[in-house]
Design a protein around this motif. Sequence first.
Motif, PDB file in Angstrom:
ATOM      1  N   VAL A   8       4.475 -44.986 -52.245  1.00 47.47           N
ATOM      2  CA  VAL A   8       5.490 -45.665 -53.053  1.00 47.47           C
ATOM      3  C   VAL A   8       6.903 -45.217 -52.675  1.00 47.47           C
ATOM      4  O   VAL A   8       7.826 -46.035 -52.605  1.00 47.47           O
ATOM      5  CB  VAL A   8       5.238 -45.397 -54.557  1.00 47.47           C
ATOM      6  CG1 VAL A   8       6.336 -46.018 -55.409  1.00 47.47           C
ATOM      7  CG2 VAL A   8       3.879 -45.949 -54.969  1.00 47.47           C
ATOM      8  N   ARG A   9       7.078 -43.921 -52.407  1.00 51.76           N
ATOM      9  CA  ARG A   9       8.401 -43.366 -52.093  1.00 51.76           C
ATOM     10  C   ARG A   9       8.305 -42.495 -50.838  1.00 51.76           C
ATOM     11  O   ARG A   9       8.472 -41.268 -50.894  1.00 51.76           O
ATOM     12  CB  ARG A   9       8.936 -42.554 -53.273  1.00 51.76           C
ATOM     13  CG  ARG A   9       9.193 -43.377 -54.535  1.00 51.76           C
ATOM     14  CD  ARG A   9      10.006 -42.596 -55.558  1.00 51.76           C
ATOM     15  NE  ARG A   9       9.293 -41.439 -56.063  1.00 51.76           N
ATOM     16  CZ  ARG A   9       8.450 -41.476 -57.097  1.00 51.76           C
ATOM     17  NH1 ARG A   9       8.205 -42.624 -57.717  1.00 51.76           N
ATOM     18  NH2 ARG A   9       7.845 -40.379 -57.521  1.00 51.76           N
TER      19      ARG A   9
ATOM     20  N   TRP B 226      10.269 -41.988 -48.444  1.00 57.23           N
ATOM     21  CA  TRP B 226      11.482 -41.283 -48.057  1.00 57.23           C
ATOM     22  C   TRP B 226      11.578 -39.885 -48.678  1.00 57.23           C
ATOM     23  O   TRP B 226      12.189 -38.990 -48.118  1.00 57.23           O
ATOM     24  CB  TRP B 226      12.703 -42.121 -48.439  1.00 57.23           C
ATOM     25  CG  TRP B 226      12.814 -42.401 -49.923  1.00 57.23           C
ATOM     26  CD1 TRP B 226      13.421 -41.630 -50.866  1.00 57.23           C
ATOM     27  CD2 TRP B 226      12.273 -43.527 -50.614  1.00 57.23           C
ATOM     28  NE1 TRP B 226      13.304 -42.204 -52.106  1.00 57.23           N
ATOM     29  CE2 TRP B 226      12.602 -43.372 -51.991  1.00 57.23           C
ATOM     30  CE3 TRP B 226      11.559 -44.659 -50.222  1.00 57.23           C
ATOM     31  CZ2 TRP B 226      12.228 -44.293 -52.956  1.00 57.23           C
ATOM     32  CZ3 TRP B 226      11.201 -45.591 -51.180  1.00 57.23           C
ATOM     33  CH2 TRP B 226      11.525 -45.412 -52.530  1.00 57.23           C
ATOM     34  N   VAL B 227      10.940 -39.717 -49.840  1.00 58.29           N
ATOM     35  CA  VAL B 227      10.954 -38.402 -50.477  1.00 58.29           C
ATOM     36  C   VAL B 227      10.237 -37.394 -49.598  1.00 58.29           C
ATOM     37  O   VAL B 227      10.736 -36.286 -49.350  1.00 58.29           O
ATOM     38  CB  VAL B 227      10.295 -38.475 -51.876  1.00 58.29           C
ATOM     39  CG1 VAL B 227      10.182 -37.060 -52.467  1.00 58.29           C
ATOM     40  CG2 VAL B 227      11.111 -39.372 -52.787  1.00 58.29           C
TER      41      VAL B 227
ATOM     42  N   THR C  75       2.339 -41.119 -54.194  1.00 57.08           N
ATOM     43  CA  THR C  75       3.794 -41.018 -54.114  1.00 57.08           C
ATOM     44  C   THR C  75       4.281 -41.259 -52.688  1.00 57.08           C
ATOM     45  O   THR C  75       5.334 -41.876 -52.476  1.00 57.08           O
ATOM     46  CB  THR C  75       4.259 -39.641 -54.615  1.00 57.08           C
ATOM     47  OG1 THR C  75       3.777 -39.425 -55.944  1.00 57.08           O
ATOM     48  CG2 THR C  75       5.778 -39.538 -54.623  1.00 57.08           C
TER      49      THR C  75
END
Length: 216
Positions: free
Chosen positions: A206-207, A209-210, A203
Amino acid sequence: MKAYTVEQGIVAPLDRANVDTDLIIPKQFLKSIKRTGFGDNLFDELRYLDEGYPGQDNSTRPKNPDFVLNQPRYQGASILISRANFGCGSSREHAPWALSEYGLRTVIAPSFADIFFNNCFKNGMLPVILTEAQIDQLFKECAANEGYQLTIDLEAQEVRTPNGEAFKFEVDPFRKHCLLNGLDDIGLTLQDADDIRAYEEKTKAVRPWVFAEIQA
């Protein structure tokens, strides 16, 4: 959580029905969520002759000599037998915490309040349901024999008396597995720790910014 396999211990008889959670651990002691520090105030209103409050030195308090847990023959008990609807009242998880810290790992009764029953399994305790007739027999044998002990075999799902008589009891297979292996909710989650870490790493890629928001 400590695993529960076979428990052999002294039996303490609490001959009353509808034992509620406020009697098990009174409301004034519910100011902590640490799971410890409750054993000295288990059944506080029954054990002591004065009114208890948090932070009190219990060693100086006058004890009720008529209460079962104060009687010499039941010292060191790890098994409690009682009557119907044990653990009724509010849903406080402090009730099994107090019982467990005192040293009671098993409660045997004809029936339990649902939430208390569930909370026992989450805290390494085994609530055992037997028939009224079987409970009556255990009370009689306990009264007649000082130092009376039972053996609780979770794998075999049996309560065994000193004379070798065995009472079968039912237990949910998943809850049985958790107790036998010492798994509470956190322990169950940690069994998948590698998968959880792998998911988090994936994660992050892929993301990202989270995770940046979480770290901030």
